[in-house]
Scaffold this active site. Sequence first.
Site, PDB file in Angstrom:
ATOM      1  CB  SER A  11      -0.887   0.007   1.245  1.00  0.00           C
ATOM      2  OG  SER A  11      -1.350   1.322   1.465  1.00  0.00           O
ATOM      3  CG  HIS A  36      -3.794  -1.543  -1.760  1.00  0.00           C
ATOM      4  ND1 HIS A  36      -4.932  -2.213  -2.149  1.00  0.00           N
ATOM      5  CD2 HIS A  36      -4.168  -0.740  -0.733  1.00  0.00           C
ATOM      6  CE1 HIS A  36      -5.938  -1.844  -1.393  1.00  0.00           C
ATOM      7  NE2 HIS A  36      -5.515  -0.942  -0.522  1.00  0.00           N
ATOM      8  CG  ASP A  38      -4.903   2.509   0.584  1.00  0.00           C
ATOM      9  OD1 ASP A  38      -5.933   1.826   0.436  1.00  0.00           O
ATOM     10  OD2 ASP A  38      -3.863   2.069   1.119  1.00  0.00           O
ATOM     11  CG  MET A  40      -7.922   7.349   2.224  1.00  0.00           C
ATOM     12  SD  MET A  40      -7.151   7.290   3.836  1.00  0.00           S
ATOM     13  CE  MET A  40      -6.481   5.620   3.792  1.00  0.00           C
ATOM     14  CG  HIS A  70      -9.062   0.489  -0.931  1.00  0.00           C
ATOM     15  ND1 HIS A  70      -8.505   0.270   0.322  1.00  0.00           N
ATOM     16  CD2 HIS A  70     -10.406   0.545  -0.730  1.00  0.00           C
ATOM     17  CE1 HIS A  70      -9.465   0.224   1.227  1.00  0.00           C
ATOM     18  NE2 HIS A  70     -10.621   0.395   0.621  1.00  0.00           N
ATOM     19  CG  MET A  72     -11.174   3.709   1.526  1.00  0.00           C
ATOM     20  SD  MET A  72      -9.654   3.599   2.491  1.00  0.00           S
ATOM     21  CE  MET A  72      -8.445   3.650   1.171  1.00  0.00           C
ATOM     22  CG  MET A 141     -11.669  -2.477   4.653  1.00  0.00           C
ATOM     23  SD  MET A 141     -10.159  -2.067   3.775  1.00  0.00           S
ATOM     24  CE  MET A 141      -9.211  -1.207   5.042  1.00  0.00           C
ATOM     25  CG  PHE A 147      -5.792   6.812   9.962  1.00  0.00           C
ATOM     26  CD1 PHE A 147      -5.242   8.055   9.682  1.00  0.00           C
ATOM     27  CD2 PHE A 147      -7.112   6.753  10.395  1.00  0.00           C
ATOM     28  CE1 PHE A 147      -5.987   9.215   9.836  1.00  0.00           C
ATOM     29  CE2 PHE A 147      -7.863   7.903  10.556  1.00  0.00           C
ATOM     30  CZ  PHE A 147      -7.304   9.144  10.281  1.00  0.00           C
ATOM     31  N   GLY A 148      -2.967   3.954   7.861  1.00  0.00           N
ATOM     32  CA  GLY A 148      -2.073   2.805   7.885  1.00  0.00           C
ATOM     33  C   GLY A 148      -1.628   2.525   9.320  1.00  0.00           C
ATOM     34  N   GLY A 149      -0.975   1.402   9.499  1.00  0.00           N
ATOM     35  CA  GLY A 149      -0.342   1.099  10.776  1.00  0.00           C
ATOM     36  C   GLY A 149      -1.274   0.704  11.901  1.00  0.00           C
ATOM     37  CG  ASP A 179      -6.300  -2.654   2.872  1.00  0.00           C
ATOM     38  OD1 ASP A 179      -5.229  -2.426   3.467  1.00  0.00           O
ATOM     39  OD2 ASP A 179      -6.892  -1.798   2.180  1.00  0.00           O
ATOM     40  N   GLY A 180      -5.012  -4.273   5.875  1.00  0.00           N
ATOM     41  CA  GLY A 180      -4.916  -3.683   7.209  1.00  0.00           C
ATOM     42  C   GLY A 180      -4.258  -4.607   8.216  1.00  0.00           C
TER      43      GLY A 180
END
Length: 226
Positions: A11, A36, A38, A40, A70, A72, A141, A147-149, A179-180
Amino acid sequence: MATRDYWIAPSILSADFARLGAEVDAVLAAGADVIHFDVMDNHYVPNLTVGPLVCEALRKYGVTAPIDAHLMVKPVDRIIPDFARAGASYITFHPEASEHIDRSLQLIRDCGCKSGLVFNPATPLHYLNHVMDKLDLVLLMAVNPGFGGQRFIEGTFAKLREARRLIDASGYPIRLEVDGGVKIDNIRAIAEVGADTFVAGSAIFNTPDYRATVAALRAELAKADA
Ligand code: DX5
Ligand code: ZN
């Protein structure tokens, strides 16, 4: 049982955006299969990232690997053709972000892309019931998007099993992506409940040696009893 065709999808959310082209080249050279991407919108999710211009910039820079966009984003239909023109390979969206899920899925395919639905941790899988023939990918998900991490939500294991059962029963060649919170220490267990495509942001980009990290992820996948 034979092992699945596993794909690792870094990602870009955790990449160094000031050096995005080089970062994407580096993870692909390290053995990643898919990028990937992302997206947002600070509306559907509480964060703001990048749009079709950046996807197109990666294509112009020379990235030829599949790009998994992806989205969002709510509403989503207006932006789907833009991502198709920008070179996205897969376009996925959240059912809550579309008033007409079937129409959005058809729009993605009509634009020449592969289509996917994304399920938040609390979103039920029943949205799949009448659209299996219009899907190339199902994305679960394992964190709440934005958010990542974040930490992998354990309930995703049971949900992956259920999604795998539904995909196998459908007979369609649909990929099952997660994902995640995917890391070296949980990717094997995630594969064993049926996932075949693994998004990993911080687990790859927050390490100094992408090649070693992707190799470690693959080594774990090789142990998985699919
Ligand atoms: C979250 C994004 C994820 C995120 C994953 O909303 O959809 O793709 O970047 O990041 P990690 O792998 O760090 O959990
Ligand atoms: Zn994502």
